[in-house]
Design an enzyme around this catalytic site. Structure first.
Site, PDB file in Angstrom:
ATOM      1  CG  ASP A 101     -15.256 -37.168  -3.082  1.00  0.00           C
ATOM      2  OD1 ASP A 101     -15.510 -37.123  -1.872  1.00  0.00           O
ATOM      3  OD2 ASP A 101     -14.143 -37.476  -3.537  1.00  0.00           O
ATOM      4  CD  GLU A 115     -15.734 -33.591   0.362  1.00  0.00           C
ATOM      5  OE1 GLU A 115     -15.384 -34.009   1.481  1.00  0.00           O
ATOM      6  OE2 GLU A 115     -15.456 -34.189  -0.707  1.00  0.00           O
TER       7      GLU A 115
END
Length: 548
Positions: free
Chosen positions: A213, A281
């Site tokens: 993330d 990401e």
């Protein structure tokens, strides 16, 4: 005509490189399958649905966070990295996910949220007690400006300042997201070691990799310099809605720091003995592709990253896709992209781009022909549109903050629909945590399984089609061309060359194949068949041919 010649890049796949060209299925566990009737999906629910996932033919699953958490941001605020939140089950349940998935030939990737923790994490509870405790430097603390205001102009993705005053230390702490999500200080060596230990813990548990993330948010500028303003003409809504002032800054100092590369090398070294892979990401609206290239260049960084170009609201066209492929090759040609059209953070692409059934299928086929790996999001294989969620039913703090101009992420997070005629579409016997769309229920798995022409079966066919062609899995990319609504390119491996053409418009087009002995393939995915080297492509129709 717009012709773009893409330099040939090497492309091979070994057993250690199972991730290269892989199709990864994202599971949002709160919304996949509830096994105990409490209205929230859980790990045993995932176990029960793994045979269905295997039937899609995917290579791996990516499970969004299931760690212990107060759920202020639905698991992206972690209070214990090495345990399962009771909402989702137990560690034994997670082991059952891994064992069952591996028995079905599916790799397991989990979502590691390393840039920040929950304010309820023991690390932060200790850190905020004083300025001289053992974890005092584990988070990003800063003195106020002389007038008591925050130390700089950094903004939170969720609105307002990225700084929150703490009366215990009489300092500000940094939070790129909610105030309850303080940012870890990656400049502190002990923080890096603790997070690498988290990775080791899950690798020893049998996971095959990670989705990382906000991978470019790990480090901040040591000098805490303010970000410069971003001119209006350069602003876009790829990672934040336009109503969010976050788009008014060029984020030079609150993320994207060069020190991140060394940490990623350390993480790659931890993963290497396990043949594990990671997909990062990259949350940046201006430099996303460039950062993707930086983070995946060479064998000592991340295997894959994804940016937000195909997750934006801008409808893809032949021209825009050709330009995107050219730019990826320019800035990330020696790296590896991971493509997605939908995920848990954006409006589902069926609604975002207002796609017809034909357009949705053509773009799904195109996705499987791109150079890189692919993520598909639960329900995407059913052609689910964005669900309408009333303000009274909203759960997402992001949507609550910016309603009604931005409705948040709940519309893409509503529960998976399994049975068209069952209570709550077979997701739960209780009250679902988000309402289930009646439009979704009509598109449930049970309704599509018996219809050979359903969207679900198209996804199965295109995934299978990708897997049988080495050129599509890991081949080179060359000769990208855009002419009107027609996009063409070649994928090349030592075994074969596949010529891909896509009519991305509503009127038919005629195409003359390049010279060579081309054989038609892909009839099962609606590929148009050539006749004497000429192809008539209907609206939103591909043409796929091969030579060996």
């Amino acid at each position: 005509m717009n012709t773009m010649t893409i330099p040939v890049q090497p492309g091979t796949r070994t057993s250690r490189e199972w991730w290269r060209g892989a199709v990864i299925y994202q599971i949002y566990p709160r919304s996949y399958q509830d096994s105990n009737g409490d209205g929230v999906g859980d790990l045993l629910g995932i176990v029960s649905r793994l045979p269905y996932i295997a039937s899609l033919g995917v290579d791996a699953i990516w499970i969004s966070p299931f760690f212990t958490s107060p759920m202020k941001d639905f698991g992206y605020d972690v209070s214990d990295y090495c345990d399962v939140d009771p909402m989702f089950g137990s560690m034994a349940d997670f082991d059952a996910v891994v064992t069952t998935a591996h028995a079905l030939g599916i790799k397991v990737m989990i979502d590691l949220v390393l840039s920040h923790t929950s304010a309820q994490h023991p690390w932060f509870i200790e850190s905020r007690q004083s300025r001289d405790n053992p974890k005092a430097n584990w988070y990003v603390w800063a003195e106020p400006s002389p007038d008591g205001t925050p130390p700089n102009n950094w903004l939170s993705m969720f609105g307002g300042s990225a700084w929150q005053w703490d009366s215990r230390r009489c300092q500000y702490y940094m939070h790129n997201f909610l105030t309850s999500q303080p940012d870890l200080n990656f400049h502190e060596p002990e923080v890096q070691e603790a997070l690498l230990d988290v990775a080791r813990f899950w690798l020893e548990r049998g996971v095959n990799g990670f989705r990382l993330d906000t991978i470019n948010f790990y480090f901040h500028d040591r000098q805490l310099r303010s970000n410069p303003p971003l001119p209006p003409e350069r602003r876009n809504d790829r990672i934040a809605p336009m109503v969010n002032p976050y788009n008014h800054q060029e984020h030079l100092y609150d993320k994207n720091q060069p020190e991140n590369l060394d940490f990623l090398r350390r993480l790659r070294a931890v993963m290497a003995p396990y043949d594990a892979a990671a997909v990062g990401e990259v949350g940046d609206a201006q430099r996303g592709l460039e950062i993707m290239g930086e983070y995946t260049a060479g064998d000592d960084l991340m295997q894959m990253c994804y940016a937000f170009e195909l997750l934006s609201k801008d409808n893809p066209t032949a021209q825009s896709l050709a330009e995107l492929m050219a730019e990826v090759t320019r800035v990330a040609g020696h790296g590896w992209a991971c493509w997605a059209m939908s995920n848990h953070d954006v409006v589902r692409h069926i609604s975002r781009w207002n796609l017809s059934a034909a357009a949705a299928r053509c773009l799904a086929t195109l996705l499987m022909c791109l150079r890189g790996s692919v993520c598909i999001y639960q329900g995407e294989e059913l052609g689910l549109p964005e669900a309408e969620v009333s303000f009274e039913d909203l759960q997402d703090p992001y949507g609550i903050e910016f309603w009604p101009e931005f409705k948040g992420r709940d519309g893409c997070r509503t529960p998976m629909v399994w049975e068209a005629d069952a209570l709550n579409a077979g997701f739960t016997t209780g009250r679902p945590w988000l309402p289930i769309s009646s439009e979704h229920q009509r598109l449930a798995v049970s309704a599509q399984e018996t219809d050979p022409g359903a969207h679900l079966h198209h996804y199965r066919r295109i995934i299978a089609f990708r897997h049988v062609h080495d050129a599509l899995m890991c081949g080179k990319l060359r000769d990208v061309r855009a002419e009107g609504d027609l996009l063409t390119f070649h994928r090349v491996s030592p075994q074969e060359e596949v010529f891909c053409a896509f009519n991305l418009g509503e009127t038919s087009v005629q195409l003359t194949l390049p010279e060579g002995d081309w054989q038609p393939i892909g009839a099962e995915v609606n590929s148009a068949a050539p006749r004497d080297g000429v192809v008539q492509l209907g609206h939103w129709q591909p043409c796929l041919v091969v030579r060996r």
